[in-house]
Design a protein around this motif. Structure first.
Motif, PDB file in Angstrom:
ATOM      1  N   PHE A  40       0.745  -1.166  -0.067  1.00  0.00           N
ATOM      2  CA  PHE A  40       0.118   0.041   0.012  1.00  0.00           C
ATOM      3  C   PHE A  40       1.015   1.221  -0.092  1.00  0.00           C
ATOM      4  O   PHE A  40       1.994   1.321   0.625  1.00  0.00           O
ATOM      5  CB  PHE A  40      -0.868  -0.061   1.256  1.00  0.00           C
ATOM      6  N   HIS A  41       0.410   2.272  -0.488  1.00  0.00           N
ATOM      7  CA  HIS A  41       1.150   3.662  -0.783  1.00  0.00           C
ATOM      8  C   HIS A  41       0.916   4.391   0.735  1.00  0.00           C
ATOM      9  O   HIS A  41       1.900   5.075   1.026  1.00  0.00           O
ATOM     10  CB  HIS A  41       0.707   4.487  -1.830  1.00  0.00           C
ATOM     11  N   ALA A  42      -0.069   4.299   1.419  1.00  0.00           N
ATOM     12  CA  ALA A  42      -0.412   5.042   2.545  1.00  0.00           C
ATOM     13  C   ALA A  42      -1.609   4.352   3.295  1.00  0.00           C
ATOM     14  O   ALA A  42      -2.361   3.604   2.914  1.00  0.00           O
ATOM     15  CB  ALA A  42      -0.751   6.349   2.026  1.00  0.00           C
ATOM     16  N   VAL A  43      -1.541   5.003   4.637  1.00  0.00           N
ATOM     17  CA  VAL A  43      -2.686   4.341   5.401  1.00  0.00           C
ATOM     18  C   VAL A  43      -3.529   5.590   5.897  1.00  0.00           C
ATOM     19  O   VAL A  43      -3.119   6.714   6.130  1.00  0.00           O
ATOM     20  CB  VAL A  43      -2.041   3.860   6.778  1.00  0.00           C
ATOM     21  N   ILE A  44      -4.914   5.322   5.848  1.00  0.00           N
ATOM     22  CA  ILE A  44      -5.656   6.449   6.156  1.00  0.00           C
ATOM     23  C   ILE A  44      -6.503   6.026   7.235  1.00  0.00           C
ATOM     24  O   ILE A  44      -7.369   4.758   7.277  1.00  0.00           O
ATOM     25  CB  ILE A  44      -6.616   6.628   4.998  1.00  0.00           C
ATOM     26  N   ALA A  45      -6.375   6.549   8.527  1.00  0.00           N
ATOM     27  CA  ALA A  45      -7.207   6.288   9.754  1.00  0.00           C
ATOM     28  C   ALA A  45      -8.520   7.085   9.694  1.00  0.00           C
ATOM     29  O   ALA A  45      -8.534   8.017   9.215  1.00  0.00           O
ATOM     30  CB  ALA A  45      -6.413   6.667  10.689  1.00  0.00           C
ATOM     31  N   ILE A  46      -9.613   6.337   9.902  1.00  0.00           N
ATOM     32  CA  ILE A  46     -11.087   6.768  10.049  1.00  0.00           C
ATOM     33  C   ILE A  46     -10.984   7.447  11.498  1.00  0.00           C
ATOM     34  O   ILE A  46     -10.870   6.450  12.570  1.00  0.00           O
ATOM     35  CB  ILE A  46     -12.099   6.011   9.834  1.00  0.00           C
ATOM     36  N   THR A  47     -10.998   8.502  11.883  1.00  0.00           N
ATOM     37  CA  THR A  47     -10.914   9.095  13.139  1.00  0.00           C
ATOM     38  C   THR A  47     -12.314   8.785  13.839  1.00  0.00           C
ATOM     39  O   THR A  47     -13.153   9.087  13.169  1.00  0.00           O
ATOM     40  CB  THR A  47     -10.372  10.704  13.393  1.00  0.00           C
ATOM     41  N   ARG A  48     -12.292   8.936  15.227  1.00  0.00           N
ATOM     42  CA  ARG A  48     -10.902   8.784  16.080  1.00  0.00           C
ATOM     43  C   ARG A  48     -10.569   7.255  16.231  1.00  0.00           C
ATOM     44  O   ARG A  48      -9.384   6.930  16.506  1.00  0.00           O
ATOM     45  CB  ARG A  48     -11.109   9.444  17.352  1.00  0.00           C
ATOM     46  N   GLY A  49     -11.551   6.416  16.212  1.00  0.00           N
ATOM     47  CA  GLY A  49     -11.467   5.027  16.572  1.00  0.00           C
ATOM     48  C   GLY A  49     -10.391   4.264  15.693  1.00  0.00           C
ATOM     49  O   GLY A  49      -9.712   3.193  16.056  1.00  0.00           O
ATOM     50  N   GLY A  50     -10.161   4.882  14.427  1.00  0.00           N
ATOM     51  CA  GLY A  50      -9.104   4.051  13.586  1.00  0.00           C
ATOM     52  C   GLY A  50      -7.630   4.442  13.775  1.00  0.00           C
ATOM     53  O   GLY A  50      -6.831   3.887  13.197  1.00  0.00           O
ATOM     54  N   LEU A  51      -7.488   5.570  14.537  1.00  0.00           N
ATOM     55  CA  LEU A  51      -6.304   5.951  14.929  1.00  0.00           C
ATOM     56  C   LEU A  51      -5.235   5.107  15.561  1.00  0.00           C
ATOM     57  O   LEU A  51      -4.233   4.899  15.302  1.00  0.00           O
ATOM     58  CB  LEU A  51      -6.203   7.395  15.806  1.00  0.00           C
ATOM     59  N   VAL A  52      -5.791   4.187  16.559  1.00  0.00           N
ATOM     60  CA  VAL A  52      -4.998   3.239  17.300  1.00  0.00           C
ATOM     61  C   VAL A  52      -4.590   2.012  16.054  1.00  0.00           C
ATOM     62  O   VAL A  52      -3.544   1.700  16.130  1.00  0.00           O
ATOM     63  CB  VAL A  52      -5.436   2.926  18.376  1.00  0.00           C
ATOM     64  N   PRO A  53      -5.463   1.344  15.606  1.00  0.00           N
ATOM     65  CA  PRO A  53      -5.222   0.377  14.916  1.00  0.00           C
ATOM     66  C   PRO A  53      -4.416   0.635  13.621  1.00  0.00           C
ATOM     67  O   PRO A  53      -3.378   0.166  13.026  1.00  0.00           O
ATOM     68  CB  PRO A  53      -6.492  -0.126  14.392  1.00  0.00           C
ATOM     69  N   ALA A  54      -4.484   1.992  13.061  1.00  0.00           N
ATOM     70  CA  ALA A  54      -3.648   2.473  11.957  1.00  0.00           C
ATOM     71  C   ALA A  54      -2.127   2.645  12.352  1.00  0.00           C
ATOM     72  O   ALA A  54      -1.386   2.251  11.435  1.00  0.00           O
ATOM     73  CB  ALA A  54      -4.328   3.939  11.535  1.00  0.00           C
ATOM     74  N   ALA A  55      -2.075   2.981  13.513  1.00  0.00           N
ATOM     75  CA  ALA A  55      -0.610   3.377  14.032  1.00  0.00           C
ATOM     76  C   ALA A  55      -0.158   1.973  14.119  1.00  0.00           C
ATOM     77  O   ALA A  55       1.392   1.790  13.710  1.00  0.00           O
ATOM     78  CB  ALA A  55      -0.594   3.849  15.372  1.00  0.00           C
ATOM     79  N   ILE A  56      -0.658   0.896  14.628  1.00  0.00           N
ATOM     80  CA  ILE A  56      -0.218  -0.551  14.779  1.00  0.00           C
ATOM     81  C   ILE A  56       0.017  -1.053  13.457  1.00  0.00           C
ATOM     82  O   ILE A  56       1.202  -1.736  13.133  1.00  0.00           O
ATOM     83  CB  ILE A  56      -1.024  -1.305  15.627  1.00  0.00           C
ATOM     84  N   VAL A  57      -0.855  -0.765  12.429  1.00  0.00           N
ATOM     85  CA  VAL A  57      -0.695  -1.517  11.134  1.00  0.00           C
ATOM     86  C   VAL A  57       0.477  -0.655  10.499  1.00  0.00           C
ATOM     87  O   VAL A  57       1.219  -1.554   9.742  1.00  0.00           O
ATOM     88  CB  VAL A  57      -1.916  -1.457  10.146  1.00  0.00           C
ATOM     89  N   ALA A  58       0.406   0.522  10.514  1.00  0.00           N
ATOM     90  CA  ALA A  58       1.526   1.161   9.693  1.00  0.00           C
ATOM     91  C   ALA A  58       2.789   0.863  10.359  1.00  0.00           C
ATOM     92  O   ALA A  58       3.776   0.509   9.389  1.00  0.00           O
ATOM     93  CB  ALA A  58       1.412   2.765  10.049  1.00  0.00           C
ATOM     94  N   ARG A  59       2.834   0.679  11.449  1.00  0.00           N
ATOM     95  CA  ARG A  59       4.181   0.105  12.106  1.00  0.00           C
ATOM     96  C   ARG A  59       4.611  -1.192  11.571  1.00  0.00           C
ATOM     97  O   ARG A  59       5.735  -1.581  11.143  1.00  0.00           O
ATOM     98  CB  ARG A  59       4.192   0.110  13.603  1.00  0.00           C
ATOM     99  N   GLU A  60       3.689  -2.122  11.750  1.00  0.00           N
ATOM    100  CA  GLU A  60       4.013  -3.517  10.873  1.00  0.00           C
ATOM    101  C   GLU A  60       4.114  -3.346   9.644  1.00  0.00           C
ATOM    102  O   GLU A  60       5.189  -4.272   9.169  1.00  0.00           O
ATOM    103  CB  GLU A  60       2.949  -4.386  11.579  1.00  0.00           C
ATOM    104  N   LEU A  61       3.388  -2.518   8.591  1.00  0.00           N
ATOM    105  CA  LEU A  61       3.938  -2.817   7.326  1.00  0.00           C
ATOM    106  C   LEU A  61       5.141  -1.868   6.793  1.00  0.00           C
ATOM    107  O   LEU A  61       5.298  -1.858   5.680  1.00  0.00           O
ATOM    108  CB  LEU A  61       2.394  -2.575   6.756  1.00  0.00           C
ATOM    109  N   GLY A  62       5.317  -1.181   8.000  1.00  0.00           N
ATOM    110  CA  GLY A  62       6.441  -0.297   7.352  1.00  0.00           C
ATOM    111  C   GLY A  62       6.003   1.040   6.639  1.00  0.00           C
ATOM    112  O   GLY A  62       6.805   1.715   5.635  1.00  0.00           O
ATOM    113  N   LEU A  63       4.620   1.350   6.835  1.00  0.00           N
ATOM    114  CA  LEU A  63       4.132   2.446   6.127  1.00  0.00           C
ATOM    115  C   LEU A  63       4.284   3.958   6.701  1.00  0.00           C
ATOM    116  O   LEU A  63       4.204   3.873   8.139  1.00  0.00           O
ATOM    117  CB  LEU A  63       2.817   2.313   5.900  1.00  0.00           C
ATOM    118  N   ARG A  64       4.757   4.857   6.263  1.00  0.00           N
ATOM    119  CA  ARG A  64       5.113   6.269   6.807  1.00  0.00           C
ATOM    120  C   ARG A  64       4.317   7.379   6.169  1.00  0.00           C
ATOM    121  O   ARG A  64       4.264   8.395   6.938  1.00  0.00           O
ATOM    122  CB  ARG A  64       6.604   6.398   6.779  1.00  0.00           C
ATOM    123  N   VAL A  65       3.500   7.012   5.510  1.00  0.00           N
ATOM    124  CA  VAL A  65       2.538   7.937   4.965  1.00  0.00           C
ATOM    125  C   VAL A  65       1.186   7.647   5.536  1.00  0.00           C
ATOM    126  O   VAL A  65       0.619   6.649   5.326  1.00  0.00           O
ATOM    127  CB  VAL A  65       2.497   8.254   3.405  1.00  0.00           C
TER     128      VAL A  65
END
Ligand SMILES: O=P(O)(O)OC[C@H]1O[C@H](OP(=O)(O)OP(=O)(O)O)[C@H](O)[C@@H]1O
Ligand SMILES: O=c1[nH]c(=O)c2nc[nH]c2[nH]1
Ligand SMILES: [Mg+2]
Length: 173
Positions: A40-65
């Motif tokens: 994936f090119h980027a992660v988009i969190a649906i706030t606010r509930g999506g912020l925590v899972p998005a942070a964890i998934v971004a860390r695991e997949l090495g995504l920084r955008v």
């Protein structure tokens, strides 16, 4: 005096409390699945509930955008009109070619599917993932980890705290 309508949470009835540990494990499980479906090119969190899972998934997949779609609908536990307070940035939209292709949208759960439907209309070709899904929302997500019944209310760790539980013999449910 008029009696107020029961909230979505009261209607749901069945509580499903999730600890931080459990939530982290479920987000890691989601990351495993998504890792096979990317890149994936980027992660988009649906706030606010999506912020925590998005942070964890971004860390695991090495995504920084990482971007957000800011949506408000539930006031505590009652759903009202959906309001998009902020869409994705032009830069993120460009990464997804305007339709969302190659973008990963994350939320904590899908319930009625209203939020998911709105986000899909904004980015129809994005991959939409949620940690938990209820039956009405399930058709809206591409990937999820655990399905719970429609009459379940999920209690997330950021909304809850440790408290005394009365013993079963004293009438605990
Ligand atoms: O499928 P639906 O019935 O639309 O419900 C799911 C949405 O409801 C909750 O968000 P909420 O609107 O409560 O906002 P929050 O994330 O800021 O808590 C949850 O985080 C999902 O985004
Ligand atoms: O904390 C929450 N738990 C739920 O089950 C739910 N459904 C919609 N919005 C929700 N928020
Ligand atoms: Mg939300």
């Amino acid at each position: 005096m008029t009696q107020s309508e029961p909230s979505e949470q009261q209607r749901a009835g069945r509580p499903f409390p999730v600890s931080w540990d459990q939530f982290h494990r479920d987000c890691r499980a989601l990351s495993w699945r998504l890792n096979e479906l990317g890149p994936f090119h980027a992660v988009i969190a649906i706030t606010r509930g999506g912020l925590v899972p998005a942070a964890i998934v971004a860390r695991e997949l090495g995504l920084r955008v990482i971007d957000t779609v800011c949506i408000a609908s539930y006031e505590h536990d009652k759903q009202g009109e959906l309001q998009v307070l902020k869409g994705v940035s032009d830069q993120t939209a460009k990464l997804g070619g305007g339709t969302g292709k190659g973008l990963l949208i994350i939320d904590d759960l899908v319930d009625t599917g209203k939020t998911g439907r709105m986000v899909r209309s904004l980015l129809p070709e994005a991959h939409f993932a949620a940690v938990y899904a209820k039956p009405k929302g399930r058709p809206l997500v591409d990937t999820f980890i655990t399905e719970v019944s429609q009459d379940t209310w999920i209690f997330f760790p950021w909304d809850t705290g440790l408290s005394f539980q009365p013993p079963l013999k004293d009438g605990a449910a």
